[in-house]
Design a protein around this motif. Structure first.
Motif: not given
Length: 132
Positions: A47, A50-51, A53, A57, A82, A84-88, A110
């Motif tokens: 977390k 992610i927060e 950026n 990650l 949460i 997120s800018q990134k796709e996980i 997801k």
């Protein structure tokens, strides 16, 4: 084969974690690992990254369902909240063949796939080739 930068394993079984890391190394699957032993530990560490950026990650999460403290479902319910800018990409990797669990996994956008343990190099190749 395309190589993933960071793979994250969330699983409380040390034998599974050891074996999966070994298979990932042999398959040249990723550059590095993150390993967490339950969902709460994973959330506590992921977390803040992610927060902020952060760049550290994972690209892929291999998530077990049955763990102490916080199981895979509880982790998912919190993790998807949460932003997120990134796709996980998340794969459930579990020993559960319960049809209820398989159906429940379909409720989460997801989750890319539901894999039954053990993991194999073939499954890792499928993960990479599916665009993760």
């Amino acid at each position: 084969m395309k190589k993933i930068d960071i793979a994250c394993i969330i699983d409380d079984d040390p034998i599974f974690v050891f074996g999966t890391k070994k298979i990932m190394k042999l398959a040249n699957f990723c550059n590095s690992f993150m390993v967490f032993h339950n969902g709460e530990e994973a959330l506590d560490k992921l977390k803040p990254i992610i927060e902020s950026n952060g760049t550290a990650l994972p690209d892929v999460i291999l998530l077990d369902l049955n763990m102490p403290i916080m199981d895979g479902w509880e982790f998912l319910d919190e993790f998807i909240k949460i932003p997120s800018q990134k796709e996980i990409t998340i794969y459930i990797v579990t020993s559960s063949i319960d049809p209820h669990d398989i159906e429940r996994a379909k409720d989460y956008d997801k989750i890319s796939n539901y894999l039954i343990k053990p993991i194999s190099s073939e499954k890792l190749h499928q993960i990479v080739s599916s665009g993760s």
